[in-house]
Structure formats: C-alpha cells, structure tokens
Design an enzyme around this catalytic site. Sequence first.
Site, PDB file in Angstrom:
ATOM      1  N   ASN A  19       0.867  -1.178   0.000  1.00  0.00           N
ATOM      2  CA  ASN A  19       0.000   0.000   0.000  1.00  0.00           C
ATOM      3  C   ASN A  19       0.906   1.230   0.000  1.00  0.00           C
ATOM      4  OD1 ASN A  19      -1.783   2.060   0.535  1.00  0.00           O
ATOM      5  ND2 ASN A  19      -2.297   1.371   2.617  1.00  0.00           N
ATOM      6  N   LYS A  21       0.108   4.242  -0.301  1.00  0.00           N
ATOM      7  CA  LYS A  21      -0.558   5.419   0.268  1.00  0.00           C
ATOM      8  C   LYS A  21      -0.362   6.635  -0.655  1.00  0.00           C
ATOM      9  CE  LYS A  21      -0.123   3.313   4.755  1.00  0.00           C
ATOM     10  NZ  LYS A  21      -0.143   3.448   6.192  1.00  0.00           N
ATOM     11  N   HIS A 104      -9.561   1.084   4.648  1.00  0.00           N
ATOM     12  CA  HIS A 104      -8.303   1.267   5.381  1.00  0.00           C
ATOM     13  C   HIS A 104      -8.545   2.201   6.564  1.00  0.00           C
ATOM     14  CE1 HIS A 104      -4.245   2.585   6.360  1.00  0.00           C
ATOM     15  NE2 HIS A 104      -3.840   1.465   5.784  1.00  0.00           N
ATOM     16  N   GLU A 106      -6.978   4.626   7.688  1.00  0.00           N
ATOM     17  CA  GLU A 106      -6.795   6.057   7.407  1.00  0.00           C
ATOM     18  C   GLU A 106      -8.029   6.637   6.724  1.00  0.00           C
ATOM     19  OE1 GLU A 106      -3.037   5.581   5.416  1.00  0.00           O
ATOM     20  OE2 GLU A 106      -2.143   5.038   7.334  1.00  0.00           O
ATOM     21  N   GLU A 176      -5.363  -4.959  10.711  1.00  0.00           N
ATOM     22  CA  GLU A 176      -4.383  -3.900  10.921  1.00  0.00           C
ATOM     23  C   GLU A 176      -4.722  -3.110  12.182  1.00  0.00           C
ATOM     24  OE1 GLU A 176      -2.386  -2.787   6.943  1.00  0.00           O
ATOM     25  OE2 GLU A 176      -4.165  -1.564   7.147  1.00  0.00           O
ATOM     26  N   GLY A 182       2.255   2.454  10.747  1.00  0.00           N
ATOM     27  CA  GLY A 182       3.175   3.581  10.571  1.00  0.00           C
ATOM     28  C   GLY A 182       3.866   4.015  11.849  1.00  0.00           C
ATOM     29  N   SER A 223       3.344  -1.819  10.404  1.00  0.00           N
ATOM     30  CA  SER A 223       4.788  -1.829  10.650  1.00  0.00           C
ATOM     31  C   SER A 223       5.448  -3.166  10.318  1.00  0.00           C
ATOM     32  CB  SER A 223       5.084  -1.408  12.095  1.00  0.00           C
ATOM     33  OG  SER A 223       4.633  -0.083  12.318  1.00  0.00           O
TER      34      SER A 223
HETATM   35  P1  PGA Z   1       2.712   0.475   7.627  1.00  0.00           P
HETATM   36  O1  PGA Z   1       1.227   0.619   6.995  1.00  0.00           O
HETATM   37  O2  PGA Z   1       3.275  -0.819   7.086  1.00  0.00           O
HETATM   38  O3  PGA Z   1       3.440   1.663   7.146  1.00  0.00           O
HETATM   39  O4  PGA Z   1       2.545   0.421   9.110  1.00  0.00           O
HETATM   40  C1  PGA Z   1       0.408  -0.494   6.820  1.00  0.00           C
HETATM   41  C2  PGA Z   1      -0.880  -0.068   6.217  1.00  0.00           C
HETATM   42  O5  PGA Z   1      -1.351   1.041   6.511  1.00  0.00           O
HETATM   43  O6  PGA Z   1      -1.488  -0.800   5.406  1.00  0.00           O
END
Ligand code: PGA
Length: 263
Positions: A19, A21, A104, A106, A176, A182, A223
């Site tokens: 992803n 983003k 997601h 976010e 997640e 993140g 992460s």
């Molecule tokens: P990250 O994000 O690996 O940067 O923690 C995962 C995600 O948001 O799908």
Amino acid sequence: MVKILWKGNKMRTPFVAGNWKMNKTVEEARNLVYSMSAKLREIQSVEKVLCPPFTSLLAISGLLEGTGIGLGAQNMYWEEKGAFTGEVSPAMVKELCQYAIIGHSERRAYFGETDETVNKKVKAAQTFDVTPIVCVGETLEQYESNRTSEVVARQIKFGLADVSPAFAPRIVVAYEPVWAIGTGKASSGENANGVVSKVIRPALTELFGAQTAQAIRVLYGGSVTASNASEFFGQSEIDGALVGGASLKVDEFVAITMAASKR
Ligand code: PGA
C-alpha cells in the site's frame, strides 16, 4: 518429543500487498516498479499486489502486464458513475486493477468511512468482479480498553454483510491494529494470530460457514518489515501482509514477499 512447527494453512496461497498510500508521482512510481518487478516476479508461490495512487494506475498497469504481479486501487466508490466529484467508480477501477483496498483505517479516520460504506464498497467489488482487500482493526484506545474483539467482530459482521457465499472466498481481510500502522510498533505475531483465530475467523464462519471462512486469506498489517515478517508468516492463521512504509523500499518489500513464499 518432536516439535512440529505449524507452517500455516497450505490451502491458502500467501498474499502480500504493498500500500503505497499518498506517495510517488507517476515518474517515481514507474521507477519503483522498474526496480522491483523483476525480483518480485521470481517469487512464484505468493500472490503479489501493488497499490499505487490512482494517478499512477494506468502507467503501472502497462508495466505489470505479464509479470504475474497484480494491481490494486487504494479505495473505490460504490456507485457506477454520476455526479460524485472526486470519486473513482468500481467500473473505472476494474478497467485497470484486479484488487481494491477497502476501509483502510486512514480512510475511516480521516475520510469518514464507516462499516456501512465499507459494506457498500465490498458489494460493489462483488458486482464489478474486483477482489477487495478489506481492512479491519482497533484503535489504541480500543486496544487499551480491551475492546479489540468487539470492534473487529463488528467490522467484519457489518462490513461483509450480504456478500454472496460464492464471492466470499475471493475476499482478502487485512487485520491492521491502528496503533501499529506507521508507528514502527508492530503487533506480536502471537497477538495478531490470536485476533485472527479468536475473532476474525469465527466472525467469517458466522457469515459464510466454516469451509468458506477457512478459505479466506487474512493478512496482518502494521509496521511489517523484512525483519519481523517471518514472525507473522510463521503463524497458523496469518496468510500474508498488507505493507505500507516498507513497500516503498525495494529490498524490504522483496524480502517480505520472499518470507511469505516460505510460509
Ligand atoms: P505500515 O502501513 O506498514 O506503514 O505500518 C500499513 C498499512 O497502513 O497498510
């Protein structure tokens, strides 16, 4: 006594999605794909998907042709067309992609997505033959107040309501925990596996029956790096990863995908 290491359910093909983003211009996206696609394509036993921003989908779709690497959108609206300024329809996504990330955290946190809108998008994915990667997970506050099971079960139950049993095995669920995204603070493999085995698969079983629930891939996200990936892939109920930050680094993403192939 011989200790038998459980290496996961071999019926479920390992799955790794990147992803990206809101990162990479078209030119940068092309360069990233140039530098990783040959390496990724050699890893055969894993379903691999890249999810760049909408603006790069067209360019990347050409580069991925014939590589066996799939393309995914990071979001998708549920209406087919019309006066929905700024949105991208499932028919448009389907033209270029085989997958779409839906719900997601976010999008839930910053763009008002709810289990209801997630459900509309999943049903649109079903109608337009797009494989949805449906994200679920609790916030830090919910985690600290021991509400993980309740929150995640609800996200599955309402997010995947009224999906046809025939389409259900296509769905990919990404667990997640929001506190792990993140932050560099991944969940432990054991904790994530517990949520999948005690909450997610039972909720899927309730919706679709045990056989279908066993066929649905469940990923871990939050992460994930080259150094912790095998901790997750060594778990019985985790079938792959949704990778954010590390998917922008060629060596990291290739190493994570390689680790999934050893599952
Ligand atoms: P990250 O994000 O690996 O940067 O923690 C995962 C995600 O948001 O799908």
